[in-house]
Design an enzyme around this catalytic site. Structure first.
Site, short mmCIF file in Angstrom:
data_model
loop_
_atom_site.label_atom_id
_atom_site.label_comp_id
_atom_site.label_asym_id
_atom_site.label_seq_id
_atom_site.Cartn_x
_atom_site.Cartn_y
_atom_site.Cartn_z
N GLU A 131 -9.42 -75.99 35.88
CA GLU A 131 -7.99 -76.25 36.06
C GLU A 131 -7.35 -75.21 36.97
O GLU A 131 -6.45 -75.51 37.75
CB GLU A 131 -7.32 -76.27 34.68
CG GLU A 131 -5.83 -76.49 34.66
CD GLU A 131 -5.40 -77.91 34.94
OE1 GLU A 131 -6.04 -78.56 35.78
OE2 GLU A 131 -4.41 -78.36 34.34
N THR A 184 1.89 -79.11 41.14
CA THR A 184 2.12 -78.15 40.06
C THR A 184 2.34 -76.75 40.61
O THR A 184 3.21 -76.01 40.13
CB THR A 184 0.90 -78.17 39.11
OG1 THR A 184 0.77 -79.48 38.59
CG2 THR A 184 1.08 -77.19 37.96
N1 HSE Z 1 2.37 -76.15 31.78
C1 HSE Z 1 2.11 -76.49 33.14
C2 HSE Z 1 3.40 -76.47 33.92
C3 HSE Z 1 1.49 -77.85 33.17
O1 HSE Z 1 4.39 -77.01 33.43
O2 HSE Z 1 3.42 -75.91 35.01
C4 HSE Z 1 1.19 -78.38 34.53
O3 HSE Z 1 0.97 -79.78 34.45
#
Ligand code: HSE
Length: 312
Positions: A131, A184
């Site tokens: 990831e 992201t």
């Molecule tokens: N927790 C992470 C974010 C998840 O919100 O950046 C990314 O899908």
């Protein structure tokens, strides 16, 4: 050389859940990704094919091969090679844990191909490494539920400590996926590094209350608690129609409505199928008016996580 191929499925996931940025996530039933693993003549993990033009072929950049490479290193047979065929059944850059699902499915398929030397929970450390290849950050709120299923808190990654939470039987999830992309990496990049003390205090109270609401099946408490004071206000500008969708969802009876992961997917919770169906209709009406293509999934929580599909 053996030609056996093993296929695994890993579900899409919804992370953060308003109050647990980077530490809470849940798996939904579908969509999800599929990965085929097979023996490869050259050592290491290789991407043999993908059905999505945005998926990198370079094994150092692809979450699935990076995860499997980490697993092979721990397995300790330097001659071993694994080829991966990635069948993406969900879009990329959605907030539905797309990169995580590919990593989780690849690990489960490759592990099965090797005769399951690792327990599922042991695959998590490799999935997290995979990831990281996608967004440069270490968080397991998508990979952990995609791999293990359920609704969980990732209390710690080193050592791995994940806590499965109870799932009220009538909990339904509505997931809107508007056809726009948010990476992201960018959605993380805009976040301020500090949290004001007042927000921290309220968010902590909300998280504790949400967990308690799950145990007690207290729907009103769940609704009151699932409010994101820290992350959503900073990311809202990336999704111009967020407010409109939220308003429609709450009016239709949603317990909560917020950004799924880094977005642009937007999730709602509701008690019972008829309530989530009403939420779906209200949200779809907003989206139809905006003329933005979208998909809407209604789902319960997937408690199995990644599974081998065939070939074994
Ligand atoms: N927790 C992470 C974010 C998840 O919100 O950046 C990314 O899908």
């Amino acid at each position: 050389m053996a030609t056996e191929k093993i296929k695994a499925f890993a579900p899409a996931t919804l992370s953060n859940i308003c109050v647990g940025f980077d530490v809470m996530g849940l798996a939904i039933e579908e969509p999800g990704d599929e990965v085929l693993a097979s023996r490869h003549a050259s050592p290491g993990a290789h991407i043999l094919s993908t059905n999505h033009e945005k998926i990198p072929f370079d094994p150092k950049l692809n979450t699935a091969s990076v995860a499997v490479q980490a697993m092979l290193e721990k397995y300790g047979d330097p001659a071993l090679g694994i080829g991966l065929d990635i069948i993406k059944k969900m879009p990329v850059g959605t907030g539905m844990g797309s990169s995580a699902a590919s990593a989780a499915a690849a690990l489960v398929a490759a592990n099965a191909l090797l005769g399951d030397p690792f327990r599922k929970i042991e695959l998590l450390e490799f999935a997290v490494i995979g990831e990281k290849a996608a967004d440069g950050a270490t968080h397991a709120d998508n990979v952990a539920p995609s791999l293990l299923g359920g609704l969980m808190i990732i209390r710690s990654l080193s050592p791995v400590d994940v806590v499965q939470l109870p799932i009220p039987g009538e909990l339904y999830i509505g997931l809107l996926f508007p056809h726009i992309t948010i990476l992201t990496k960018e959605a993380r990049g805009i976040l301020r590094p500090e949290v004001p003390m007042k927000q921290f205090i309220q968010q902590t109270a909300n998280m504790g209350a949400f967990v308690s609401a799950l145990y007690r099946e207290d729907w009103e408490l769940m609704g009151r608690s699932l409010v994101d004071l820290v992350i959503e206000p900073q990311r809202a500008k990336l999704i111009p129609f967020l407010d409109e969708v939220k308003k429609a969802a709450y009016q239709a009876g949603a317990l909560t409505c917020s950004i799924s992961g880094a977005g642009p997917a937007i999730f709602s919770f509701a008690k019972g199928k008829s309530n989530i169906t009403r939420v779906a209709q209200a949200v779809e009406e907003v989206m139809n008016g905006l003329n933005i293509p979208y998909d809407f999934h209604i789902s319960r929580i997937n408690q199995k996580g990644s599974v081998v599909m065939e070939g074994k």
